[in-house]
Design a protein around this motif. Structure first.
Motif, PDB file in Angstrom:
ATOM      1  N   GLN A 274       0.838  -1.197   0.000  1.00  0.00           N
ATOM      2  CA  GLN A 274       0.000   0.000   0.000  1.00  0.00           C
ATOM      3  C   GLN A 274       0.876   1.251   0.000  1.00  0.00           C
ATOM      4  N   LYS A 275       1.938   1.264   0.822  1.00  0.00           N
ATOM      5  CA  LYS A 275       2.840   2.419   0.853  1.00  0.00           C
ATOM      6  C   LYS A 275       3.534   2.586  -0.485  1.00  0.00           C
ATOM      7  N   GLN A 276       3.926   1.475  -1.105  1.00  0.00           N
ATOM      8  CA  GLN A 276       4.558   1.537  -2.417  1.00  0.00           C
ATOM      9  C   GLN A 276       3.589   2.126  -3.433  1.00  0.00           C
ATOM     10  N   SER A 277       2.343   1.693  -3.396  1.00  0.00           N
ATOM     11  CA  SER A 277       1.336   2.213  -4.312  1.00  0.00           C
ATOM     12  C   SER A 277       1.138   3.715  -4.104  1.00  0.00           C
ATOM     13  N   ILE A 278       1.066   4.155  -2.863  1.00  0.00           N
ATOM     14  CA  ILE A 278       0.934   5.588  -2.561  1.00  0.00           C
ATOM     15  C   ILE A 278       2.128   6.338  -3.124  1.00  0.00           C
ATOM     16  N   ARG A 279       3.323   5.834  -2.888  1.00  0.00           N
ATOM     17  CA  ARG A 279       4.543   6.481  -3.377  1.00  0.00           C
ATOM     18  C   ARG A 279       4.523   6.566  -4.905  1.00  0.00           C
ATOM     19  N   GLU A 280       4.132   5.478  -5.562  1.00  0.00           N
ATOM     20  CA  GLU A 280       4.070   5.464  -7.030  1.00  0.00           C
ATOM     21  C   GLU A 280       3.040   6.465  -7.542  1.00  0.00           C
ATOM     22  N   ASN A 281       1.895   6.554  -6.889  1.00  0.00           N
ATOM     23  CA  ASN A 281       0.859   7.500  -7.312  1.00  0.00           C
ATOM     24  C   ASN A 281       1.306   8.945  -7.118  1.00  0.00           C
ATOM     25  N   LEU A 282       1.987   9.220  -6.025  1.00  0.00           N
ATOM     26  CA  LEU A 282       2.536  10.568  -5.818  1.00  0.00           C
ATOM     27  C   LEU A 282       3.558  10.897  -6.905  1.00  0.00           C
ATOM     28  N   GLU A 283       4.374   9.919  -7.287  1.00  0.00           N
ATOM     29  CA  GLU A 283       5.370  10.139  -8.346  1.00  0.00           C
ATOM     30  C   GLU A 283       4.709  10.425  -9.688  1.00  0.00           C
ATOM     31  N   ILE A 284       3.572   9.781  -9.966  1.00  0.00           N
ATOM     32  CA  ILE A 284       2.837  10.040 -11.210  1.00  0.00           C
ATOM     33  C   ILE A 284       2.378  11.496 -11.249  1.00  0.00           C
ATOM     34  N   VAL A 285       1.828  11.982 -10.142  1.00  0.00           N
ATOM     35  CA  VAL A 285       1.374  13.376 -10.066  1.00  0.00           C
ATOM     36  C   VAL A 285       2.553  14.327 -10.233  1.00  0.00           C
ATOM     37  N   GLU A 286       3.656  14.056  -9.561  1.00  0.00           N
ATOM     38  CA  GLU A 286       4.836  14.929  -9.669  1.00  0.00           C
ATOM     39  C   GLU A 286       5.388  14.929 -11.095  1.00  0.00           C
ATOM     40  N   LYS A 287       5.378  13.786 -11.734  1.00  0.00           N
ATOM     41  CA  LYS A 287       5.847  13.693 -13.125  1.00  0.00           C
ATOM     42  C   LYS A 287       4.929  14.496 -14.049  1.00  0.00           C
ATOM     43  N   PHE A 288       3.609  14.417 -13.826  1.00  0.00           N
ATOM     44  CA  PHE A 288       2.643  15.198 -14.603  1.00  0.00           C
ATOM     45  C   PHE A 288       2.907  16.698 -14.425  1.00  0.00           C
ATOM     46  N   GLN A 289       3.083  17.133 -13.185  1.00  0.00           N
ATOM     47  CA  GLN A 289       3.299  18.555 -12.910  1.00  0.00           C
ATOM     48  C   GLN A 289       4.576  19.061 -13.583  1.00  0.00           C
ATOM     49  N   LYS A 290       5.633  18.275 -13.530  1.00  0.00           N
ATOM     50  CA  LYS A 290       6.889  18.675 -14.173  1.00  0.00           C
ATOM     51  C   LYS A 290       6.708  18.727 -15.694  1.00  0.00           C
ATOM     52  N   ALA A 291       6.047  17.736 -16.255  1.00  0.00           N
ATOM     53  CA  ALA A 291       5.825  17.702 -17.708  1.00  0.00           C
ATOM     54  C   ALA A 291       4.993  18.902 -18.150  1.00  0.00           C
ATOM     55  N   PHE A 292       4.017  19.299 -17.343  1.00  0.00           N
ATOM     56  CA  PHE A 292       3.184  20.450 -17.691  1.00  0.00           C
ATOM     57  C   PHE A 292       4.027  21.717 -17.756  1.00  0.00           C
ATOM     58  N   VAL A 293       4.841  21.940 -16.742  1.00  0.00           N
ATOM     59  CA  VAL A 293       5.703  23.131 -16.716  1.00  0.00           C
ATOM     60  C   VAL A 293       6.721  23.087 -17.856  1.00  0.00           C
ATOM     61  N   ASP A 294       7.240  21.889 -18.173  1.00  0.00           N
ATOM     62  CA  ASP A 294       8.240  21.734 -19.234  1.00  0.00           C
ATOM     63  C   ASP A 294       7.631  21.695 -20.634  1.00  0.00           C
ATOM     64  N   HIS A 295       6.275  21.772 -20.718  1.00  0.00           N
ATOM     65  CA  HIS A 295       5.561  21.690 -21.994  1.00  0.00           C
ATOM     66  C   HIS A 295       5.889  20.381 -22.706  1.00  0.00           C
ATOM     67  N   ASP A 296       5.892  19.303 -21.950  1.00  0.00           N
ATOM     68  CA  ASP A 296       6.191  17.974 -22.462  1.00  0.00           C
ATOM     69  C   ASP A 296       4.877  17.218 -22.665  1.00  0.00           C
ATOM     70  N   ILE A 297       4.212  17.494 -23.784  1.00  0.00           N
ATOM     71  CA  ILE A 297       2.887  16.937 -24.065  1.00  0.00           C
ATOM     72  C   ILE A 297       2.936  15.421 -24.202  1.00  0.00           C
ATOM     73  N   GLU A 298       4.012  14.871 -24.730  1.00  0.00           N
ATOM     74  CA  GLU A 298       4.111  13.412 -24.875  1.00  0.00           C
ATOM     75  C   GLU A 298       4.112  12.715 -23.516  1.00  0.00           C
ATOM     76  N   THR A 299       4.818  13.270 -22.549  1.00  0.00           N
ATOM     77  CA  THR A 299       4.812  12.683 -21.200  1.00  0.00           C
ATOM     78  C   THR A 299       3.436  12.832 -20.572  1.00  0.00           C
ATOM     79  N   ILE A 300       2.833  14.006 -20.724  1.00  0.00           N
ATOM     80  CA  ILE A 300       1.483  14.205 -20.191  1.00  0.00           C
ATOM     81  C   ILE A 300       0.538  13.161 -20.784  1.00  0.00           C
ATOM     82  N   LYS A 301       0.603  12.983 -22.094  1.00  0.00           N
ATOM     83  CA  LYS A 301      -0.257  12.009 -22.787  1.00  0.00           C
ATOM     84  C   LYS A 301      -0.057  10.603 -22.221  1.00  0.00           C
ATOM     85  N   SER A 302       1.192  10.245 -21.946  1.00  0.00           N
ATOM     86  CA  SER A 302       1.489   8.898 -21.442  1.00  0.00           C
ATOM     87  C   SER A 302       0.969   8.684 -20.019  1.00  0.00           C
ATOM     88  N   LEU A 303       0.736   9.762 -19.285  1.00  0.00           N
ATOM     89  CA  LEU A 303       0.278   9.651 -17.895  1.00  0.00           C
ATOM     90  C   LEU A 303      -1.243   9.649 -17.761  1.00  0.00           C
TER      91      LEU A 303
END
Length: 171
Positions: free
Chosen positions: A22-51
């Motif tokens: 469960q903790k691993q799943s929470i950590r992975e889900n938080l990482e998905i959100v952080e990756k989305f936020q970084k991709a948005f700021v970086d204008h990385d539409i391909e990463t956003i699409k993959s998420l």
């Protein structure tokens, strides 16, 4: 007695593994959100699409606003390319919400902080408070709900509002 101890040991081991997963799943889900936020700021539409999940839907900031994956990607790409000089997210906190009764399954992540926007060719930088909530399911973002004050962002950028009294008809 040894048999009881052995059974208790196995049950205890399953409990530890369950909590770790469960903790691993929470950590992975938080990482998905952080990756989305970084991709948005970086204008990385391909990463956003993959998420984003194929059945992704986003809501807000207005109550009637909703958008599906393909339209969201197109609009975000166009806005990041042609509307904004700057988009910066200063996340204060990302928090996972554990709820075994989530209607759609998955896990909710709440993210809040400030959003800094600078429109191209017009106005000042605008800094607004923003809250975005993500539903993560099967390693993808299934839903987002965002809250912020659009009027405040436009006011800070230099736009002005003209209020007109609504016209009431006596039909």
């Amino acid at each position: 007695m040894k048999k009881v101890n052995y059974i208790l040991f196995i049950l205890f081991s399953f409990m530890i593994i369950s909590c770790t997963n469960q903790k691993q799943s929470i950590r992975e889900n938080l990482e998905i959100v952080e990756k989305f936020q970084k991709a948005f700021v970086d204008h990385d539409i391909e990463t956003i699409k993959s998420l984003l999940a194929d059945d992704y839907v986003g809501y807000g900031p207005s109550i009637g606003d909703s958008i599906r994956k393909d339209d969201a990607l197109l609009i975000w790409d166009q806005n990041l390319e042609y509307m904004y000089d700057k988009v910066e997210m200063n996340v204060a906190e990302n928090i996972a919400i554990s709820n075994v009764n989530v209607k759609d399954g998955g896990q909710w992540i709440s993210s809040w902080g400030t959003l800094t926007l600078k429109f191209q060719n017009y106005g000042n930088e605008a800094v607004i408070l923003a809250n975005q909530i993500f539903l993560i399911k099967d390693g993808k973002i299934k839903k987002t709900i965002i809250f912020y004050n659009e009027a405040d962002a436009l006011r800070q950028a230099g736009y002005h509002y003209v209020f007109k009294e609504p016209i009431h008809s006596n039909e």
